[in-house]
Scaffold this motif. Structure first.
Motif, PDB file in Angstrom:
ATOM      1  N   MET A  72       0.835  -1.212   0.000  1.00 44.69           N
ATOM      2  CA  MET A  72       0.000   0.000   0.000  1.00 44.69           C
ATOM      3  C   MET A  72       0.865   1.256   0.000  1.00 44.69           C
ATOM      4  N   VAL A  73       1.829   1.289   0.879  1.00 45.68           N
ATOM      5  CA  VAL A  73       2.691   2.477   0.967  1.00 45.68           C
ATOM      6  C   VAL A  73       3.533   2.611  -0.302  1.00 45.68           C
ATOM      7  N   GLY A  74       3.973   1.476  -0.847  1.00 43.28           N
ATOM      8  CA  GLY A  74       4.722   1.511  -2.100  1.00 43.28           C
ATOM      9  C   GLY A  74       3.908   2.115  -3.230  1.00 43.28           C
ATOM     10  N   LEU A  75       2.622   1.764  -3.278  1.00 40.00           N
ATOM     11  CA  LEU A  75       1.745   2.337  -4.299  1.00 40.00           C
ATOM     12  C   LEU A  75       1.580   3.837  -4.086  1.00 40.00           C
ATOM     13  N   ILE A  76       1.435   4.244  -2.831  1.00 37.25           N
ATOM     14  CA  ILE A  76       1.311   5.678  -2.530  1.00 37.25           C
ATOM     15  C   ILE A  76       2.574   6.411  -2.984  1.00 37.25           C
ATOM     16  N   GLU A  77       3.722   5.800  -2.757  1.00 39.36           N
ATOM     17  CA  GLU A  77       4.992   6.433  -3.138  1.00 39.36           C
ATOM     18  C   GLU A  77       5.111   6.539  -4.664  1.00 39.36           C
ATOM     19  N   VAL A  78       4.686   5.491  -5.379  1.00 36.48           N
ATOM     20  CA  VAL A  78       4.701   5.527  -6.844  1.00 36.48           C
ATOM     21  C   VAL A  78       3.799   6.647  -7.345  1.00 36.48           C
ATOM     22  N   LEU A  79       2.600   6.722  -6.766  1.00 36.61           N
ATOM     23  CA  LEU A  79       1.657   7.752  -7.187  1.00 36.61           C
ATOM     24  C   LEU A  79       2.185   9.152  -6.871  1.00 36.61           C
ATOM     25  N   ALA A  80       2.868   9.275  -5.733  1.00 31.26           N
ATOM     26  CA  ALA A  80       3.385  10.586  -5.306  1.00 31.26           C
ATOM     27  C   ALA A  80       4.392  11.157  -6.297  1.00 31.26           C
TER      28      ALA A  80
END
Length: 809
Positions: A734-742
């Motif tokens: 989840m956090v990895g996806l947030i970081e990619v999106l960021a």
């Protein structure tokens, strides 16, 4: 055998070709190439075969000698006219059908062949036409050539010379090339505008040959569209303190005084009995004027207004019509404060023109009045002007379908603007009344009568009338509620009568019958969003049964979609009151989910899963979710399901989790988390904007799904439920996806808002354990961006996430 319209069948055919033994493939290719130029038909079948084989082999680095063979066919002085023409046709088909990235390494060779076929020394118009068409199809992948001055100059010289060819067909395609070049390579065009492009296209606009004139007008529409986009980019760059790498050259503003008179004369060259669907220079000129108005804004007014004043009362109906069309076309773009007195002055004249003896003038007048209603509500809603305007539009509803359609559109705009402008205090949810209240019931009745006109199927009149009815209902104030109630009863009566006619449906009237069902479902849906729960409760059984009958009896995807949408409105209105219908509806919901051949139906059914979860909720829906969740997971793994459906499915998992709670949802977790992690890992090619948009939508849905699941597992207590531990091993994903999106340049404020919301929830659920994950630079930068965003939602969620991260320390 090598191609097909359906992607799956085409891929299967292409694979079968690759499996053909190598020697046999060589034999077929050699024969196809040798057939080029030998056919007597106007369109070369051999050229199509060459292109179809190339579409399979070139992406796999097969048939390396093809491009050189085609170049030699065109460049060789001894090649026949037929060989050159067929070869250029093959190149054109290849450029149209094969991915630009595959052809880009061969762009120099392909352009060599194309330019050889187009050059003015080529005596054959047939060859020049094939060359021009091939160039038109190749422009997407020749960017590297356009970036080199000498190569660009040579291409532009050849295209400009080709626009002077005696053949109308060749000139037309050459002008199409100029339009496409302007769209793709605007920033390179300053060198060519004054010495060549301006003169060529202005002369084309004046041409007596419609095909040529259309492309001349289209060129300036393209220029204006490009400069509108550049103006938006420039404003964005200024706001964000960035430099504009390729600023606007303001070609359109500089050309206004020369091209507007031509466009205005074109407006006056319409034919009395033109087919409404035929595209001609007159209609194209009207569209071009509108685009130029949006581009050049106030600068256009003084170029158009004298023509309007001179000809709005002209004895020749063509000039009256042209004047009114010109006026209506420039209402959007120029400064509203400048136009307001002009619209107020013109309104009375336009109302008079609704009685013009020419139906074309009445049609254009009704359209212009609709534009005024949409763009200048303060003028048309004025008490003194409103009554004559309403009378003119009501009378127009009895006129020819083309006139009545525009009157319906005018009423659609009037209803929306009247509601927006209605007086209400901050504590009111809806206005008590508005300016249309005195005529509201009569207007609804009139519009419903229009839907029953014998000629309502002409010019989309029935559709326009129902849309006007729906807009009136949607924007109805409190004092018009009785009319809304009566309309609901009338629509239910119409649905009942229509269902009673099911046995009379034949192959010839089936489409008409389906259209009527869709219109009535859409109107019912709109009414259900305005009716009170008490009133709906008394009729809910009749409404539900009617919709179920439609779902049972209709195989048309549009009817299924509209009926499901109406069920969704009923669910939202009744909430837990929908429970008595749940068991009956369950099989129809599953059938909708399984309708994979109709993506819109499938998507509507997925939406209903969310509606049921949010509004009925709890243990009520938990009992039916096993079947539903199984189907949803299957849909995500089914390659035949249209990709547009899948983001909706992923989002709805969160709705289900919130509805049934962590204890019930745990049995679905393994399957759901697997598909969410797979979706989160999908990447896209930065050069494929369509795929980029889809992946960003998918990522947003994954974040929404994770958020709902996390909140459902956490429960309502202040202290997170132990159920959240079941997904702790997915926190890095989840956090990895947030970081990619960021760090994704395609992210939107909505993406940031949803990512921040999930981030804050993760901090609440897992506390200090995830501090190292959520304090990375990319996430910190995203939070800062979110706190300074324009939208309140983004600011709120970013502030929430920032606060929860600070609390981890």
């Amino acid at each position: 055998l090598l191609t097909a319209k359906e992607d799956q069948l085409r891929a299967l055919n292409q694979q079968r070709w690759i499996e053909v033994p190598l020697q046999m493939r060589h034999h077929v290719k050699a024969n196809v190439l040798s057939t080029l130029g030998t056919e007597q038909t106007s369109v070369s079948i051999a050229a199509q075969c060459v292109a179809s084989i190339a579409a399979v082999e070139l992406p796999q680095s097969l048939w390396p000698e093809l491009i050189q063979t085609l170049v030699e066919n065109v460049s060789n002085a001894s090649s026949s006219e037929g060989l050159k023409s067929a070869t250029l046709e093959a190149i054109g088909y290849m450029c149209e059908d094969i991915n630009a990235e595959v052809l880009q390494p061969h762009s120099n060779s392909i352009l060599t062949a194309i330019i050889a076929g187009m050059r003015k020394e080529e005596a054959s118009h047939r060859v020049r036409l094939a060359g021009a068409q091939a160039l038109l199809n190749s422009l997407e992948f020749t960017r590297a050539n356009f970036d080199v001055n000498d190569e660009r100059h040579f291409i532009m010289q050849t295209v400009c010379e080709t626009t002077q060819c005696p053949s109308t067909k060749v000139r037309t395609v050459a002008l199409q090339c100029l339009c496409r070049i302007m769209s793709l390579y605007y920033h390179h065009m300053l060198t060519y505008m004054a010495p060549a492009l301006f003169g060529i296209t202005v002369e084309a606009m004046k041409s007596q040959e419609d095909e040529v004139a259309l492309q001349g007008i289209e060129f300036w529409s393209t220029v204006a569209e490009e400069e509108i986009d550049l103006a938006i980019e420039e404003a964005d760059a200024k706001e964000n303190h960035r430099e504009m790498p390729n600023p606007s050259h303001h070609f359109a503003k500089g050309a206004l005084q020369y091209i507007i008179p031509i466009l205005l004369l074109r407006l006056a060259q319409q034919e009395e009995f033109d087919d409404e669907d035929d595209w001609n220079p007159c209609k194209s000129a009207g569209v071009c004027l509108g685009i130029l108005a949006s581009c050049c804004e106030t600068d256009i007014v003084n170029n158009v207004l004298p023509f309007v004043r001179e000809h709005i009362g002209n004895e020749d109906w063509r000039y009256r019509d042209a004047a009114i069309m010109a006026f209506g076309s420039i209402l959007e773009g120029p400064d509203q404060n400048m136009l307001t007195p002009l619209v107020a002055e013109a309104l009375g004249v336009l109302i008079q023109r609704m009685d013009d003896p020419s139906v074309i003038v009445r049609d254009t007048t009704a359209w212009s009045l609709g534009r005024a209603c949409e763009l200048f509500p303060d003028v048309v809603l004025d008490t003194e002007r409103m009554d004559p305007l309403l009378q003119a539009l009501l009378k127009g509803l009895d006129g020819e379908p083309r006139v009545a359609v525009n009157c319906c559109w005018a009423f659609t705009s009037l209803a929306e603007m009247a509601y927006i402008k209605a007086e209400m205090t901050d504590d009111m949810e809806e206005p008590p009344t508005f300016v249309l209240s005195p005529v509201f019931a009569g207007l609804l009745s009139k519009l419903l009568n229009v839907t029953d006109r014998a000629d309502a199927g002409t010019a989309n009149l029935r559709s326009a009338a129902y849309e006007a009815v729906m807009e009136l209902v949607k924007n109805s104030p409190k004092d018009c509620y009785p009319a809304v109630q009566q309309t609901l009863l009338l629509i239910l009566e119409r649905i009942g009568k229509l269902l009673g006619m099911a046995s009379q449906v034949t192959a010839t009237n089936k489409a008409h019958y389906s259209d009527l069902q869709s219109f009535l479902c859409a109107t019912l849906q709109c009414l259900l969003r305005r009716i009170t729960v008490a009133d709906a409760g008394q009729l809910s059984s009749d409404i539900f049964q009617s919709l179920v009958l439609m779902l049972q009896n209709s195989s048309a995807g549009s009817v299924q979609e509209d009926a499901l949408a109406a069920v969704g409105a009923l669910i939202e209105l009744l909430g837990p009151g929908f429970l008595p219908f749940l068991d009956t509806f369950h099989p129809f919901l599953l059938a909708g989910l399984r309708a994979t051949s109709e993506p819109q139906v499938c998507t509507a059914a997925v939406g209903l899963v969310g509606d049921l979860s949010r509004t009925v909720g709890g243990t009520t829906v938990a009992g039916m979710m096993d079947d539903v969740m199984m189907v949803l997971v299957q849909l995500l793994s089914d390659a035949n399901v249209h990709q547009s459906v899948k983001p909706h499915i992923i989002s709805v998992f969160g709705d289900v989790a919130l509805a049934v709670g962590g204890e019930v949802f745990q049995k679905y977790l393994e399957h759901v988390l697997t598909v969410l992690s797979q979706a989160a890992a999908i990447k896209y090619d930065k050069d494929d904007q369509d795929m980029a948009d889809y992946v960003m939508e998918l990522r947003d849905s994954v974040i929404t799904g994770y958020t709902g699941i996390l909140q459902g597992l956490m429960g309502d207590d202040k202290k997170p439920s132990p159920h959240v531990m079941a997904i702790q091993n997915h926190v890095p994903i989840m956090v990895g996806l947030i970081e990619v999106l960021a760090t994704d340049p395609n992210r939107t404020e909505e993406n940031i808002a949803n990512a921040c919301g999930l981030l804050g929830d993760l901090c609440c659920a897992y506390g200090k354990d995830i501090a190292p994950l959520v304090t990375k630079p990319a996430i910190t930068a995203m939070l800062q961006e979110g706190r300074h965003a324009k939208q309140r939602k983004t600011k709120t969620f970013a502030t929430y996430a920032s606060r929860e991260i600070r609390n981890l320390n």
